[in-house]
Scaffold this active site. Structure first.
Site, short mmCIF file in Angstrom:
data_model
loop_
_atom_site.label_atom_id
_atom_site.label_comp_id
_atom_site.label_asym_id
_atom_site.label_seq_id
_atom_site.Cartn_x
_atom_site.Cartn_y
_atom_site.Cartn_z
N HIS A 110 26.98 -7.57 23.09
CA HIS A 110 28.24 -8.10 23.63
C HIS A 110 28.06 -8.46 25.11
O HIS A 110 28.89 -8.12 25.96
CB HIS A 110 29.37 -7.10 23.41
CG HIS A 110 29.82 -7.02 21.99
ND1 HIS A 110 30.87 -7.76 21.49
CD2 HIS A 110 29.33 -6.32 20.93
CE1 HIS A 110 31.02 -7.51 20.19
NE2 HIS A 110 30.09 -6.64 19.83
N TYR A 125 25.56 2.96 24.05
CA TYR A 125 26.37 2.42 25.13
C TYR A 125 25.96 3.06 26.47
O TYR A 125 25.87 2.38 27.50
CB TYR A 125 27.85 2.69 24.90
CG TYR A 125 28.51 1.90 23.80
CD1 TYR A 125 27.78 1.18 22.86
CD2 TYR A 125 29.89 1.90 23.67
CE1 TYR A 125 28.41 0.47 21.86
CE2 TYR A 125 30.53 1.19 22.67
CZ TYR A 125 29.78 0.49 21.76
OH TYR A 125 30.40 -0.21 20.76
#
Length: 359
Positions: free
Chosen positions: A73, A335
């Site tokens: 992303h 993440y």
């Protein structure tokens, strides 16, 4: 395998729990401060056979190395606004975000993939990350996508999917033999793929429904309830034009013309409903409308806005707990690894310059 206990997080030498991180209401710096401690936790081993760095390496092998950007992303814009709670969510969770009132929000719209300058493709997964702060000193983060189910249900499947879905340089599309072998190995993904094909994407970001997909446990003094949440749009999207940033340009134009909103639906599960995120819950499950998300500003990613926020799905307030879905711990670990890497890298300009998009 057994995982070590989570260490206490620290911020400027003060011990805090992962679920009770201090927040100054409305201050972006308070949203960002959490990340400086959050990277202290994330188990290195994911699944049964690899580390979080192995997933990072696979992203970089497929999409190339783009310093300063997320490994997935990578292409996105920063937004901010508010969440107006109806108070109805307190039936399911004691989290203060669900008490009637307004909480500040910062967020990020994104497209899946690790190339921050890739041309917009309407078929690419769209993401919406939110950090919601509220009185009482806690914060809720969520990283959602515009899919009805996840295509995989384990870290191992995700790792293998990355390579199977990588475009063949000769055709620009995944190798059909590699994809067939992958789907044969992971029948849950094969079933989820059929569901995904039945739900084509909408025309843009602002008419997309964004879902948690993972199951979480909502907690009150009365007990625990499995919940999945969905942000349902209140508007149509402006039509996308042409160019490499067509989807983002339409989003920018729409937000420049006025606020955009989504209703938060809490889907109430039962003990019989699957935690497996490739499986949808029955359509007749009860829904509680907990409030409305309203986004009012949009900015080019830069220091001090959502560019530097880690939308870790395990940053949760009291009253929301993770389920046993193995993807949650894996997502949190990857993440954190991505955040740690990009935080120490030089930054390049975003592909989307908001001020250059005409209203």
């Amino acid at each position: 395998m057994d995982q070590p206990p989570r260490p206490a997080l620290t911020w400027r030498g003060t011990a805090v729990s992962r679920r009770s991180l201090l927040l100054g209401l409305g201050a972006v710096t308070a949203f960002l401060a959490i990340d400086l401690g959050a990277v202290a936790y994330a188990n290195n081993v994911i699944g049964d056979r690899f580390t979080r760095q192995a997933i990072i390496d696979r992203f970089q092998r497929i999409f190339g190395l783009h310093p300063g950007f997320r490994r997935n992303h990578a292409k996105g814009v920063a937004v901010s606004g508010r969440f107006d709670s109806t108070g109805a969510g307190r039936e399911l969770s004691s989290a203060k975000v669900f008490a009637a009132g307004t909480s500040p929000v910062i967020g990020r719209f994104s497209l899946g993939g690790g190339n921050p300058t890739a041309p917009d493709n309407p078929a690419t997964v769209r993401g919406l990350g939110l950090a919601i702060g509220f009185p009482g000193g806690q914060q809720w983060r969520t990283a959602m996508v515009n899919l009805p189910v996840f295509p995989v249900n384990s870290p191992e499947a995700f790792y293998d999917q990355l390579l199977a879905s990588a475009p063949d340089p000769a055709t620009g599309k995944p190798d059909p033999d590699a994809m067939a072998a992958f789907l044969a190995k992971y029948p849950a993904t094969a079933a989820a793929t059929k569901i995904l094909k039945e739900h084509p994407p909408t025309s843009g970001f602002t008419d997309s429904t964004f879902s948690s997909l993972n199951t979480f446990l909502f907690v009150t003094d009365s007990g625990t309830t499995p919940v999945r949440w969905v942000f349902v749009p209140r508007q149509q999207a402006l039509p996308a034009g042409k160019g490499d940033n067509a989807l983002f340009d339409a989003l920018v134009r729409q937000l420049k013309s006025g606020p955009v909103s989504w209703d938060l639906h809490l889907v109430v599960g039962t003990a019989e409903d699957p935690i497996d995120s490739t499986l949808p819950w029955p359509a007749d499950r009860r829904v509680v409308t907990a409030g409305t998300l309203t986004l009012t500003t949009i900015e080019t990613e830069a220091q001090g806005n959502a560019r530097d926020v880690n939308f870790d799905p395990l940053v949760l307030p009291d009253g929301i707990e993770p389920s046993d879905d193995p993807l949650l711990a894996a997502r949190s670990a990857v993440y954190a690894a991505s955040y740690r890497l990009r935080a120490g890298e030089p930054k390049s300009p975003s592909a989307i310059t908001v001020d250059e998009v005409a209203p």
